[in-house]
Design an enzyme around this catalytic site. Structure first.
Site, PDB file in Angstrom:
ATOM      1  N   GLU A 188     -20.189 -58.159  11.035  1.00  0.00           N
ATOM      2  CA  GLU A 188     -21.070 -58.790  12.020  1.00  0.00           C
ATOM      3  C   GLU A 188     -22.475 -58.220  11.835  1.00  0.00           C
ATOM      4  O   GLU A 188     -22.656 -57.014  11.664  1.00  0.00           O
ATOM      5  CB  GLU A 188     -20.595 -58.464  13.445  1.00  0.00           C
ATOM      6  CG  GLU A 188     -19.252 -59.048  13.822  1.00  0.00           C
ATOM      7  CD  GLU A 188     -19.376 -60.435  14.416  1.00  0.00           C
ATOM      8  OE1 GLU A 188     -20.516 -60.947  14.497  1.00  0.00           O
ATOM      9  OE2 GLU A 188     -18.344 -60.998  14.795  1.00  0.00           O
TER      10      GLU A 188
ATOM     11  N   HIS B 166     -17.588 -50.334  15.530  1.00  0.00           N
ATOM     12  CA  HIS B 166     -18.918 -50.896  15.743  1.00  0.00           C
ATOM     13  C   HIS B 166     -19.988 -49.825  15.621  1.00  0.00           C
ATOM     14  O   HIS B 166     -19.788 -48.681  16.051  1.00  0.00           O
ATOM     15  CB  HIS B 166     -19.016 -51.543  17.125  1.00  0.00           C
ATOM     16  CG  HIS B 166     -18.263 -52.829  17.243  1.00  0.00           C
ATOM     17  ND1 HIS B 166     -18.824 -54.050  16.953  1.00  0.00           N
ATOM     18  CD2 HIS B 166     -16.982 -53.088  17.605  1.00  0.00           C
ATOM     19  CE1 HIS B 166     -17.932 -55.004  17.132  1.00  0.00           C
ATOM     20  NE2 HIS B 166     -16.799 -54.445  17.518  1.00  0.00           N
TER      21      HIS B 166
END
Length: 335
Positions: free
Chosen positions: A108, A39
């Site tokens: 994402e 991430h």
């Protein structure tokens, strides 16, 4: 296939050094693999973390002897050019032959938009970028002086000099039929997560993986069906329930979070959920035998690589409890 039992290293929740210590402990406790999330921003702003998975995997490989390690999952299409992913994993593969897996997905917005300032594209483009990226990565691992005239990515006389020391598998993560079919046809494994509607697995994901395998250019007897198991196990049932609250964002629907690109806003939405909804994505239990009964349906469906993601802050406690009470029972029962 032999049942493989892995540990999910939650990079969004723990500082890099602490996460490394937990993962070394997981190897010592008998886990077979460690998969780390990649991430740029975490799901929560408060006490959140987002270390570089690429750098961290090098430290993990150097600190362990046996476990297989990989990303679950990395997006090789926006923050990273695929040629850089090929270079990094070529290096990891040459350092730790036979121990590295590249797990990829379509991404994402929470990770890709803040780092690039891009307009987050529709699913069709994200999937097209993923297919092209995987093709380019594999070509860079097998060819030299590659000129790649892709629609989204281009190289000119590019060579990855330090190629993987052994065949490096690519796993594809997905939650829909097209990506699942692509994984079966073109990848070495498929990744999904537990806790979703049952018919998603039985009627959409696994049948499309099977169809993709039937369309593959060659048989894949070792194709890996991997699932991240969301588990909150503790002899104290109340503690197991409360531990899930920090990961309440997982219980948000795609519609609730698709346009959210800020960890503070994601945290606000998650914190508004009751603990019952936060726990709905998790197998919550305090008894090892009951816990295994709740895991069994996923094994019966055909998943043979279970990567356990525990939500609590005391990961050392979870690793010890799971290594002593759950992993031996799973192996004895399912091989």
């Amino acid at each position: 296939m032999t049942l493989k039992l892995g540990y999910k290293a939650s990079a969004e929740q723990f500082a890099p050094r602490k996460l490394l210590d937990f993962s070394v402990a997981a190897e010592q406790a008998g886990f077979d693999s460690v998969f780390v999330s990649d991430h740029f921003q975490p799901w929560r702003h408060t006490d959140g973390h987002a270390p570089s998975a690429l750098a961290w995997l090098g430290a993990l490989g150097a600190s362990t002897q046996r476990i297989v390690m990989g990303t679950s999952v990395l997006t090789p299409t926006f923050r990273y050019h695929p040629s850089i992913v090929a270079q990094v994993f070529g290096t990891l593969g040459s350092l730790f032959p036979g121990r590295v897996i590249l797990g990829v997905g379509t991404g994402e917005g929470l990770n890709e938009v803040p780092a690039t300032g891009m307009v987050w594209p529709e699913t069709k483009e994200r999937f097209a970028r993923l297919r092209e990226a995987v093709s380019l990565i594999r070509k860079l691992w097998s060819e030299d002086e590659l000129t790649f005239p892709g629609e989204y990515y281009k190289t000119q006389n590019a060579t990855v000099y330090d190629k993987p020391g052994a065949y490096l598998p690519i796993y594809v993560a997905g939650a829909g039929p097209q990506v699942a079919k692509y994984a079966g046809r073109m990848a070495d494994g498929f990744i999904c997560t537990s806790g979703k509607k049952w018919d998603l697995y039985t009627e959409t994901l696994l049948p499309n993986v099977a169809e993709g395998l039937s369309l593959s250019a060659k048989p894949k007897p070792d194709f890996d069906r991997m699932i991240e198991m969301k588990v909150s196990f503790d002899p104290d049932k109340r503690r197991a329930m409360e531990d899930t609250k920090i990961w309440a964002a997982l219980a948000l629907t795609p519609e609730e979070k698709v346009t959210v690109h800020n960890p503070k806003e994601m945290e606000r939405l998650a914190d508004a959920l009751p603990v019952e909804r936060a726990a709905s994505r998790w197998i919550v239990s305090s008894d090892p035998d009951e816990h295994i009964e709740k895991i069994k349906p996923y094994i019966d469906m055909g998943f043979r690589h279970l990567v356990f993601h525990a939500p609590g802050d005391d990961q050392a406690r979870f690793i010890k409890l799971y290594g002593d009470l759950v992993l031996p029972k799973l192996r004895a029962r399912f091989g």
